[in-house]
Design an enzyme around this catalytic site. Structure first.
Site, mmCIF file in Angstrom:
data_model
loop_
_atom_site.group_PDB
_atom_site.id
_atom_site.type_symbol
_atom_site.label_atom_id
_atom_site.label_comp_id
_atom_site.label_asym_id
_atom_site.label_seq_id
_atom_site.Cartn_x
_atom_site.Cartn_y
_atom_site.Cartn_z
ATOM 1 N N ARG A 64 0.911 -1.372 0.054
ATOM 2 C CA ARG A 64 0.066 -0.100 -0.068
ATOM 3 C C ARG A 64 0.934 1.192 -0.050
ATOM 4 N NH1 ARG A 64 -5.159 -1.548 3.980
ATOM 5 N NH2 ARG A 64 -6.517 -2.470 2.155
ATOM 6 N N LYS A 225 -17.855 -17.098 3.796
ATOM 7 C CA LYS A 225 -19.496 -16.737 3.909
ATOM 8 C C LYS A 225 -19.982 -16.168 2.822
ATOM 9 C CE LYS A 225 -19.054 -14.785 7.817
ATOM 10 N NZ LYS A 225 -19.492 -13.687 8.862
ATOM 11 N N GLY A 378 -9.152 -8.406 0.658
ATOM 12 C CA GLY A 378 -7.830 -8.433 1.521
ATOM 13 C C GLY A 378 -7.293 -9.720 1.420
ATOM 14 N N GLY A 401 -12.908 -4.038 1.642
ATOM 15 C CA GLY A 401 -14.002 -3.401 1.642
ATOM 16 C C GLY A 401 -14.502 -2.489 0.679
HETATM 17 P P1 ADP Z 1 -11.479 -11.646 0.975
HETATM 18 O O1 ADP Z 1 -10.689 -10.891 2.003
HETATM 19 O O2 ADP Z 1 -10.492 -11.795 -0.146
HETATM 20 O O3 ADP Z 1 -12.882 -10.816 0.441
HETATM 21 P P2 ADP Z 1 -13.048 -13.265 2.635
HETATM 22 O O4 ADP Z 1 -12.554 -12.526 3.580
HETATM 23 O O5 ADP Z 1 -14.178 -13.637 1.909
HETATM 24 O O6 ADP Z 1 -11.952 -12.916 1.254
HETATM 25 O O7 ADP Z 1 -12.548 -14.741 2.885
HETATM 26 C C1 ADP Z 1 -11.402 -15.043 3.242
HETATM 27 C C2 ADP Z 1 -11.135 -16.337 4.252
HETATM 28 O O8 ADP Z 1 -12.405 -17.248 3.873
HETATM 29 C C3 ADP Z 1 -9.761 -16.883 4.394
HETATM 30 O O9 ADP Z 1 -9.350 -16.635 5.672
HETATM 31 C C4 ADP Z 1 -9.962 -18.289 4.267
HETATM 32 O O10 ADP Z 1 -9.431 -19.146 5.219
HETATM 33 C C5 ADP Z 1 -11.674 -18.532 4.289
HETATM 34 N N1 ADP Z 1 -12.188 -19.778 3.617
HETATM 35 C C6 ADP Z 1 -12.065 -20.106 2.271
HETATM 36 N N2 ADP Z 1 -12.427 -21.183 2.384
HETATM 37 C C7 ADP Z 1 -12.936 -21.641 3.601
HETATM 38 C C8 ADP Z 1 -13.601 -22.801 3.846
HETATM 39 N N3 ADP Z 1 -14.070 -23.706 3.035
HETATM 40 N N4 ADP Z 1 -14.142 -22.888 4.986
HETATM 41 C C9 ADP Z 1 -13.748 -21.945 5.736
HETATM 42 N N5 ADP Z 1 -12.964 -20.875 5.540
HETATM 43 C C10 ADP Z 1 -12.514 -20.903 4.414
HETATM 44 MG MG MG Z 2 -11.673 -10.614 3.985
#
Ligand code: ADP
Ligand code: MG
Length: 424
Positions: A64, A225, A378, A401
Site C-alpha cells: 500500500r 461466507k 484482502g 471493503g
Molecule cells: P476476501 O478478504 O478476499 O474478500 P474473505 O474475507 O471473504 O475474502 O474470505 C477469506 C477467508 O475465507 C480466508 O481466511 C479463508 O481461510 C476463508 N475460507 C476459504 N475457504 C474456506 C472454507 N472452505 N471454510 C472456511 N473458511 C474458508
Molecule cells: Mg476478508
C-alpha cells in the site's frame, strides 16, 4: 435434487451481448490531480498507509505504501508542499505508541529517496507551524488519524482543522473510500477535492470491468461466507457470462440444492437468497458452476486428515476445506476461455498449505490468462502475493471493503465527495 451445473451454454451468453452501457453509471466522472493547479501549493493527501504489521511492530507488507508513490512523486515534481495523512489499524481514538506513523514515514523516505517528516499529531498548533514552515517539494506525514475519535465520527470541526492545513485535497486512499470518515468525506467539503492516481486507477479498473468488460466475462467468488458476498453476487450476476463458486460459501450453495455438507458451516438464513441467485442464473442463461469435487477435512487445521470426495457425497463429520483437483481443472479450463476475470474470495483455507491448492490453481490460471484479470478482497490479494503471482495480474486492488463495495455496485462515499469533472 438439482444439478450442480447449470445449462451448458458455449461462450458468452447471448442475452448479455451488447449489455455494455445499459447499466446505471456507478460513478460520475471526477476531477483528478491532473485537473487542478497544485504547483507550489499546500496539498493534503489522504493516503491508505494501513499496512499489516508483524508481531514485533515492523511493516509486514508495504504494497500500500508503494502504491501511493506515483501521486506523491507527481506532487513533488509539481513543487507542491505535500501533507500526507492516513489511519493505521484500529486505535480506539487514543494514542497507541505502536501505531504511530513514523514507521511509515521511514519506509516512504527510503522508497522516495527523500526526507519525509513524521509529525506527532494530525491537528493543532504544532502541526500548523510545521506546515507553515514547509517549502515546495517538502513532504510531511501527519500522525495516525484514528488517534482522534473524531476521524471515525466524521466530526465537522475535526475535518475543518484538517482542511485548514491545505489549499487542495487529494483522495488517494481507495482502501478507505467506503468509509464516511472525516478525512474521507468531511475534508472535501472545504477544499477543491480531486482523485489521486491510485484512486483513479482503482475506480477506473472496477468501472471498466463492471460496465464494459471484454467478453466472455467471469467472476470467481469464494471466501468464508455467503453473507459477506451476497450483494456482490446479486450485482455481478447480471453482468457476467460465467460465475464460479468456491470457498466455504460453497456449503450454503450445495445445501440449497439439497446436498449434505457434513459439518461445514451452512448459513441457513441465506438459503433462499442463494436459491434466488441460482434461479437468476438460469433465467439469464449464464453458467453458474459449483465445485464438482471437494477437499474435505476433519478440522480446518494443518495435520488434519483430508479426503477428496465428489461435492454430492460429503461425508458426515467432515467439512469443506478447499475445492478438489477436478474442480480446479474445470474452473481453470473455463477461465482460460475468458477475456475478463474478476476474483474475490479464496477457494479454500489457503492459510493452511494442505488447503491452498485450489486457490493456487486459480491464481496460476489468471496469471497465464491473456485478458484482463482483477483481484479484489484482502485475503485474495494476500493469497496472490503469497504465491508470487500478483505482478502477473492486470490489477490487484489495494482495497478490500472498497473493492467489495464497487463489486456490489454501490457508490464509494470518498469518491462521491470529490469534485465533478467538467462536462467535455
Ligand atoms: P476476501 O478478504 O478476499 O474478500 P474473505 O474475507 O471473504 O475474502 O474470505 C477469506 C477467508 O475465507 C480466508 O481466511 C479463508 O481461510 C476463508 N475460507 C476459504 N475457504 C474456506 C472454507 N472452505 N471454510 C472456511 N473458511 C474458508
Ligand atoms: Mg476478508
Amino acid at each position: 435434487m438439482q444439478p450442480l451445473i447449470y445449462p451448458d451454454l458455449p461462450g458468452p451468453s447471448p442475452l448479455l451481448r451488447g449489455y455494455a452501457g445499459m447499466q446505471n453509471v456507478i460513478l460520475r466522472q471526477k476531477k483528478t490531480i491532473r485537473d487542478v493547479d497544485v504547483r507550489g501549493r499546500r496539498v493534503l493527501v489522504r493516503a491508505d498507509f494501513n499496512v499489516p504489521l508483524d508481531e514485533d511492530g515492523t511493516i509486514a507488507d508495504d504494497t500500500r505504501i508503494r502504491a501511493s508513490l506515483p501521486t506523491i512523486r507527481y506532487l513533488c515534481e509539481q513543487n507542491a508542499r505535500v501533507i500526507l495523512c492516513s489511519h493505521l489499524d484500529r486505535p480506539k481514538g487514543v494514542v497507541e505508541e505502536r501505531l504511530r506513523l513514523a514507521l511509515v514515514a521511514n519506509r516512504l523516505s527510503v522508497l522516495l529517496d527523500r526526507p519525509v517528516v513524521a509529525l506527532r499529531d494530525c491537528i493543532g498548533p504544532e502541526v500548523e507551524s510545521a506546515v507553515a514552515g514547509m517549502s515546495g517539494g517538502d513532504i510531511v506525514l501527519l500522525e495516525n488519524l484514528r488517534f482522534h475519535p473524531e476521524e471515525r465520527a466524521d466530526d465537522p470541526a475535526f475535518a475543518k482543522h484538517l482542511a485548514g492545513l491545505a489549499e487542495v485535497y487529494v483522495n488517494d486512499a481507495f482502501g478507505a473510500s467506503h468509509r464516511a470518515h472525516a478525512s474521507v468525506v468531511g475534508v472535501p467539503e472545504h477544499l477543491p477535492a480531486v482523485a489521486g492516481l491510485l484512486l483513479e486507477k482503482e475506480v477506473k479498473t472496477f468501472r471498466r470491468i463492471l460496465e464494459d468488460p471484454e467478453r466472455p466475462f467471469a467472476a470467481v467468488i469464494g471466501g468464508a461466507k455467503v453473507s459477506d458476498k451476497l450483494e456482490v453476487l446479486e450485482n455481478i450476476i447480471s453482468r457476467v457470462d460465467l460465475l464460479l463458486i468456491g470457498g466455504g460459501m460453497a456449503a450454503t450453495f450445495l445445501a440449497s440444492r439439497g446436498y449434505g455438507t457434513g459439518i461445514s458451516h451452512v448459513e441457513t438464513d441465506r438459503l433462499d437468497a442463494v436459491r434466488a441467485i441460482s434461479a437468476q442464473a438460469t433465467e439469464l442463461g449464464l453458467r453458474l458452476l459449483l465445485p464438482r469435487d471437494i477437499v474435505v477435512a476433519e478440522r480446518l487445521e494443518a495435520g488434519s486428515p483430508t479426503r477428496v470426495v465428489p461435492a454430492t457425497e460429503i461425508p458426515d463429520g467432515w467439512l469443506i476445506a478447499d475445492i478438489g483437483p477436478g474442480a480446479a481443472d474445470e474452473f481453470s479450463h473455463e477461465l482460460s476461455r475468458c477475456r475478463t476475470v474478476v476474483w474475490n474470495g479464496p477457494m479454500g483455507v489457503f492459510e493452511v498449505p494442505a488447503f491452498a491448492e485450489g486457490t493456487r490453481r486459480i491464481a496460476a490460471t489468471l496469471a497465464n490468462l491473456r485478458g484482463t484479470t482483477v483481484v479484489g478482497g484482502g485475503s485474495t490479494a494476500d493469497a496472490v502475493v503469497r504465491f508470487g503471482l500478483d505482478d502477473r495480474l492486470t490489477h490487484v486492488s489495494t482495497g478490500g471493503g472498497a473493492a467489495l463495495t464497487m463489486l456490489a455496485g454501490r457508490p464509494l462515499p470518498g469518491v462521491t465527495a470529490l469534485d465533478d469533472a467538467e462536462e467535455p
